[in-house]
Write an enzyme that holds these catalytic residues in place. Sequence first.
Site, PDB file in Angstrom:
ATOM      1  NE  ARG A 151     -10.133  -5.339  -0.036  1.00  0.00           N
ATOM      2  CZ  ARG A 151      -9.409  -4.304   0.412  1.00  0.00           C
ATOM      3  NH1 ARG A 151     -10.034  -3.231   0.848  1.00  0.00           N
ATOM      4  NH2 ARG A 151      -8.083  -4.315   0.386  1.00  0.00           N
TER       5      ARG A 151
ATOM      6  NE  ARG B 298      -3.961   0.636   1.722  1.00  0.00           N
ATOM      7  CZ  ARG B 298      -5.198   0.733   2.184  1.00  0.00           C
ATOM      8  NH1 ARG B 298      -5.453   1.445   3.263  1.00  0.00           N
ATOM      9  NH2 ARG B 298      -6.193   0.112   1.578  1.00  0.00           N
TER      10      ARG B 298
ATOM     11  CG  HIS C  12      -8.267   0.214  -3.258  1.00  0.00           C
ATOM     12  ND1 HIS C  12      -7.506  -0.878  -2.907  1.00  0.00           N
ATOM     13  CD2 HIS C  12      -9.013   0.525  -2.160  1.00  0.00           C
ATOM     14  CE1 HIS C  12      -7.773  -1.214  -1.650  1.00  0.00           C
ATOM     15  NE2 HIS C  12      -8.672  -0.378  -1.180  1.00  0.00           N
TER      16      HIS C  12
HETATM   17  N1  NVA Z   1      -9.762   6.817  -1.725  1.00  0.00           N
HETATM   18  C1  NVA Z   1      -9.450   6.358  -0.393  1.00  0.00           C
HETATM   19  C2  NVA Z   1      -9.698   4.883  -0.286  1.00  0.00           C
HETATM   20  C3  NVA Z   1      -9.440   4.303   1.082  1.00  0.00           C
HETATM   21  C4  NVA Z   1      -9.652   2.816   1.130  1.00  0.00           C
HETATM   22  C5  NVA Z   1      -8.007   6.702  -0.063  1.00  0.00           C
HETATM   23  O1  NVA Z   1      -7.148   6.531  -0.927  1.00  0.00           O
HETATM   24  O2  NVA Z   1      -7.747   7.153   1.052  1.00  0.00           O
HETATM   25  N1   CP Z   2     -11.292  -0.160   1.883  1.00  0.00           N
HETATM   26  C1   CP Z   2     -10.048  -0.213   2.380  1.00  0.00           C
HETATM   27  O1   CP Z   2      -9.080  -0.451   1.664  1.00  0.00           O
HETATM   28  O2   CP Z   2      -9.974  -0.036   3.727  1.00  0.00           O
HETATM   29  P1   CP Z   2      -8.646   0.143   4.600  1.00  0.00           P
HETATM   30  O3   CP Z   2      -8.074   1.501   4.266  1.00  0.00           O
HETATM   31  O4   CP Z   2      -9.121   0.042   6.011  1.00  0.00           O
HETATM   32  O5   CP Z   2      -7.676  -0.947   4.247  1.00  0.00           O
END
Ligand code: NVA
Ligand code: CP
Length: 306
Positions: free
Chosen positions: A287, A104, A131
């Site tokens: 997920r 991430r 994502h």
């Molecule tokens: N668009 C959001 C998604 C979080 C799962 C972010 O990147 O923070």
């Molecule tokens: N939706 C999602 O990716 O959640 P987190 O940021 O908690 O991993």
Amino acid sequence: MSVRHFLSMMDFTPQELVGLIRRGSELKDLRDRGVLFEPLKNRVLGMIFEKASTRTRLSFEAGMIQLGGQAIFLSPRDTQLGRGEPIADSAKVMSRMLDAVMIRTFAHDTLTEFAANSRVPVINGLSDDLHPCQLLADMQTYHEHRGSIAGKTVAWIGDGNNMCNSYIEAAQQFDFQLRVACPEGYEPSATLLAQAGDRVQVMRDPHQAVAGAHLVCTDVWASMGQEDETAARLALFRPYQVNRALLAGAAEDVLFMHCLPAHRGEEISEDLLDQPFSVAWDQAENRLHVQKALLEFLVEPAYHYA
Ligand code: NVA
Ligand code: CP
């Protein structure tokens, strides 16, 4: 055979993606029935998190344990990555010890550079651009509630962010129409829009986007890394809140999705997640199941060592 990565929805064929979401539902059923299934015994997933996470960390970590393997959480703060060891060098070393790596990160280039230097599969656990793991869960969730999404209309309301970009890719791979309603200047990737052609329409009016839609999705107005823009974004995005009045224009059997975490009272009305048409909790649960299917697909079974 060269190693496969999952950095975007476009890395897999439509058939492979449909296979993964089916398999996600099968693995969910196995778990519901208490059946032990441990094909990844002795396998180890490394998880590099440059940003916060609840669902992604838990689902990958729990998923690896349930599949008989282990997951190791790697924070840049505690590894040499945080002290400037190059991505390529880190990838070469880590991929000699691990069986897969989930990352991430902020810059999507971090993922592509890591993958280019990795001996083992690399999975995108969210970048500023995409994502894809969330899209696997969203597609599994739609399929479980309504069957195939092919030919349906999906409305994305709000920021043209990483989630929106992955929806553009999913529209091509899963064969649905996507309408994006966003303020001017907050459109999704121009490259992805050009690639998607008339499968995706961008508009300003959320009511127009939602009209007759079978699935309506949104996400936070300020993503991770955009915290200093929050106040300006809150004012600008106000007309894009998803609430019951907006959804009144959707198809009768509309589903609502949010990848979470949500900001109630901002991008969604206070009560939206708890309405019968909201499948956000199933989405979050899936997920776990669909990423287990992804790990099973990408990581060679341990019995190859036997
Ligand atoms: N668009 C959001 C998604 C979080 C799962 C972010 O990147 O923070
Ligand atoms: N939706 C999602 O990716 O959640 P987190 O940021 O908690 O991993």
